[in-house]
Design a protein around this motif. Structure first.
Motif, short mmCIF file in Angstrom:
data_model
loop_
_atom_site.label_atom_id
_atom_site.label_comp_id
_atom_site.label_asym_id
_atom_site.label_seq_id
_atom_site.Cartn_x
_atom_site.Cartn_y
_atom_site.Cartn_z
N LEU A 264 0.85 -1.19 0.00
CA LEU A 264 0.00 0.00 0.00
C LEU A 264 0.88 1.23 0.00
O LEU A 264 2.05 1.17 0.36
N TYR A 265 0.31 2.34 -0.45
CA TYR A 265 1.12 3.56 -0.43
C TYR A 265 0.34 4.77 0.05
O TYR A 265 -0.89 4.79 0.02
N CYS A 266 1.11 5.74 0.52
CA CYS A 266 0.55 7.04 0.86
C CYS A 266 1.54 8.10 0.39
O CYS A 266 2.75 7.93 0.55
N ALA B 59 6.21 4.74 1.29
CA ALA B 59 6.07 6.17 1.59
C ALA B 59 6.54 6.94 0.38
O ALA B 59 7.68 6.78 -0.06
N LEU B 60 5.65 7.72 -0.18
CA LEU B 60 5.99 8.48 -1.38
C LEU B 60 6.16 9.95 -1.04
O LEU B 60 5.28 10.56 -0.42
N VAL B 61 7.29 10.51 -1.44
CA VAL B 61 7.45 11.96 -1.34
C VAL B 61 7.21 12.53 -2.74
O VAL B 61 7.77 12.04 -3.72
N GLY C 57 1.22 21.09 -7.22
CA GLY C 57 0.33 21.55 -6.15
C GLY C 57 -1.07 21.00 -6.24
O GLY C 57 -1.80 21.29 -7.19
N ASP C 58 -1.46 20.18 -5.26
CA ASP C 58 -2.81 19.64 -5.18
C ASP C 58 -3.76 20.80 -4.86
O ASP C 58 -3.58 21.49 -3.87
N PRO C 59 -4.75 21.05 -5.72
CA PRO C 59 -5.60 22.23 -5.48
C PRO C 59 -6.34 22.18 -4.14
O PRO C 59 -6.91 21.15 -3.78
N SER D 221 -4.64 19.87 -13.47
CA SER D 221 -4.03 18.64 -13.98
C SER D 221 -3.47 17.74 -12.89
O SER D 221 -3.05 16.62 -13.17
N TYR D 222 -3.44 18.23 -11.67
CA TYR D 222 -2.76 17.50 -10.58
C TYR D 222 -3.25 16.05 -10.47
O TYR D 222 -2.47 15.12 -10.31
N VAL D 223 -4.56 15.86 -10.56
CA VAL D 223 -5.13 14.53 -10.36
C VAL D 223 -4.58 13.50 -11.36
O VAL D 223 -4.45 12.32 -11.05
N LEU E 65 -1.53 13.34 -12.36
CA LEU E 65 -0.21 12.92 -11.88
C LEU E 65 -0.34 11.93 -10.73
O LEU E 65 0.33 10.89 -10.70
N GLN E 66 -1.19 12.25 -9.76
CA GLN E 66 -1.36 11.33 -8.63
C GLN E 66 -1.91 9.99 -9.12
O GLN E 66 -1.52 8.93 -8.65
N SER E 67 -2.81 10.03 -10.08
CA SER E 67 -3.38 8.80 -10.63
C SER E 67 -2.30 7.97 -11.31
O SER E 67 -2.24 6.75 -11.18
N TYR E 68 -1.42 8.66 -12.02
CA TYR E 68 -0.34 7.96 -12.72
C TYR E 68 0.65 7.35 -11.73
O TYR E 68 1.20 6.27 -11.99
N ASP E 69 0.84 7.99 -10.58
CA ASP E 69 1.68 7.39 -9.53
C ASP E 69 1.14 6.03 -9.14
O ASP E 69 1.90 5.07 -8.97
N TYR E 70 -0.18 5.98 -8.96
CA TYR E 70 -0.79 4.72 -8.52
C TYR E 70 -0.52 3.63 -9.57
O TYR E 70 -0.18 2.49 -9.26
N ASP F 147 -9.87 14.03 2.24
CA ASP F 147 -9.84 14.95 1.10
C ASP F 147 -9.18 14.31 -0.13
O ASP F 147 -9.24 14.88 -1.22
N GLN F 148 -8.56 13.15 0.05
CA GLN F 148 -7.85 12.51 -1.06
C GLN F 148 -8.69 11.48 -1.81
O GLN F 148 -8.21 10.86 -2.77
N TRP F 149 -9.93 11.30 -1.37
CA TRP F 149 -10.78 10.26 -1.97
C TRP F 149 -10.85 10.40 -3.50
O TRP F 149 -10.69 9.42 -4.24
N1 TYR Z 1 -2.07 14.79 -3.02
C1 TYR Z 1 -1.57 14.32 -1.77
C2 TYR Z 1 -0.13 13.92 -1.82
C3 TYR Z 1 0.13 12.81 -2.83
C4 TYR Z 1 0.97 13.02 -3.90
C5 TYR Z 1 1.20 12.03 -4.85
C6 TYR Z 1 0.55 10.81 -4.71
O1 TYR Z 1 0.75 9.85 -5.65
C7 TYR Z 1 -0.28 10.58 -3.64
C8 TYR Z 1 -0.50 11.59 -2.71
C9 TYR Z 1 -1.77 15.42 -0.72
O2 TYR Z 1 -1.86 16.56 -1.09
O3 TYR Z 1 -1.81 15.15 0.44
#
Ligand code: TYR
Length: 431
Positions: free
Chosen positions: A34-36, A68-70, A78-80, A174-176, A178-183, A200-202
């Protein structure tokens, strides 16, 4: 406690999940990866991040593998937020944040020790800059963007709030993606099938599930899952994790271990049981026992003390925690003040009202200092306090109304501690 889901439920952490029966089954079948993700928005994580960090650690203790993802890539975008556009930081600044946050995160999880054979539940540390920075615009728009529907993206609460407000840049919109592509990356690289985050990340997490389905057809690891944790509330309605001094950081240079301890120790009686469940690794029985003690003898603050000690030890180490406890005992006259090192004394005094003096000359009247710190409303009140035997200098009762503070009474050449009665502490700092 039968499984990790029951445990998270008991801790009041579970907000939303994808099909809970499926998720339970996957978790029961063996180690789940799992990741966060944590975006580098500052040079340190703060106590608000602990909910996620400790949840990752709980999964690891329950036999799963945490990543753990940084967000070295997403942090540049920037996540809106629902309120307003974020300001972009320079790449150098973000790189510094990434390094600092990576160091902090790694302290909470168990990684493969150097030279040892890897275990299936050893943690993984990642930075999405690794794949996001090298992705081309064409790849991003053709391979990822094609799977996103603008119509659906416009339905998201954050986007709607911003459309009603000052608008949103294409960058944040566009942020979403990128996060989706991480998964997708973690699904492919590590067979990761669960992403956790705050409630808020749902939207971001479920967008990732959908992308895994569209890009990889949920093969070869089957459908992936989402789990979000509840936002922590406070009985008085204010935001968790803030004090008058601002955020409570994990970095001891930004929030001293003393202030960190005090933050937890000052938890409201109405909140402390819930906080223990969220932040403590103690057993259910121990936590329930502390809850009972809070109900029966709230003034003893046993639950707050347990919470403060556990978290200060976890974040700053047992040695620092011991020093902090000694410092507060020393300030209140229950231990030797002169045993405190300068840094601990300075941190402890940072929390109390102070009188700053530029020079001691032939000695500054204690009466003046008591009034200057505000421990008493006036010099005449200070004289009365001394006459009544309720004024202390460095834990020694002041008996003479004309007593002065001289250089010989300073600790580490610049500090003195005043006390009015049992509980009110003030500091004197030269300089
Ligand atoms: N968007 C998350 C951080 C995050 C970044 C990239 C990911 O793949 C997942 C989560 C937050 O703002 O808390």
């Amino acid at each position: 406690m039968t499984d990790i889901i029951d445990e998270l439920e008991w801790r009041g952490l579970l907000a939303q999940t994808t099909d809970l029966d499926e998720l339970r089954k996957a978790l029961a079948d063996g180690p789940v990866t799992l990741y966060c993700g944590f975006d580098p928005t500052a040079g340190s994580l703060h106590v608000g991040h602990l909910t996620q960090i400790l949840t990752l650690a709980r999964f690891q203790r329950a036999g799963h593998r945490p990543i753990a993802l940084v967000g070295g890539g997403t942090g540049l975008i920037g996540d809106p937020k629902p309120t307003a556009e974020r300001t972009l930081h320079s790449e150098e600044t973000v790189a510094g944040y990434v390094a600092a946050i990576g160091r902090q995160l790694s302290a909470f999880l168990r990684f493969t020790p150097e030279g040892a054979a890897p275990e299936p539940t050893d943690a993984i540390m990642a930075d999405n800059g690794e794949w996001l920075r090298s992705m081309t615009a064409i790849e991003m728009l053709r391979d990822v963007g094609k799977h996103f529907s603008i119509n659906q993206m416009l339905q998201r609460e954050t986007v709607k709030a911003r459309l009603d407000g000052d608008g949103m840049s294409y960058t944040e919109f566009s942020y979403v993606l990128l996060q989706s592509y991480d998964y997708v990356q973690f699904y492919r690289r590590h067979g990761c099938t669960l992403q956790i985050g705050g409630s808020d990340q749902w939207g971001n997490i479920t967008a990732g599930l959908e992308l895994i389905r569209r890009m990889d057809g949920n093969e070869p690891h089957g459908p992936a899952h989402a789990l979000t944790t509840n936002l922590l509330t406070k009985a008085d309605g204010t935001k968790f994790g803030k004090t008058e001094g601002g955020s409570v950081w994990l970095d001891p240079e930004l929030t001293t271990p003393y202030a960190f301890y005090q933050f937890w120790f000052n938890t409201d009686d109405r909140d402390v049981a819930r906080y223990l469940r969220v932040f403590s690794f103690r057993s259910q029985e121990e936590i329930e026992e502390l809850e009972r003690q809070t109900e029966e003898r709230p003034a003893a603050r046993a639950a707050q003390r347990a919470l403060a000690e556990e978290l200060t030890s976890l974040v700053h180490g047992e040695e620092e925690c011991r020093k902090v406890i000694e410092a507060s005992q020393a300030l209140f006259g229950r231990a030797d003040l002169s045993a405190l090192d300068a840094r601990t004394l300075d941190a402890a005094l940072a929390e109390v009202p102070k009188a700053e003096v530029s020079t001691l000359g032939d000695g500054v009247p204690v009466v003046d200092l008591l009034a200057d710190t505000g421990l008493v409303p006036s010099k005449s009140a200070a004289r009365r306090a001394i006459q009544e035997g309720g004024a202390y200098l460095n834990n020694t009762k002041v008996t003479d109304v004309d007593a002065v503070l001289g250089a010989d009474a300073l600790m580490h050449g610049r500090y003195a501690v005043l006390r009015r009665g049992k509980r009110n502490i003030g500091g004197v700092v030269l300089g």
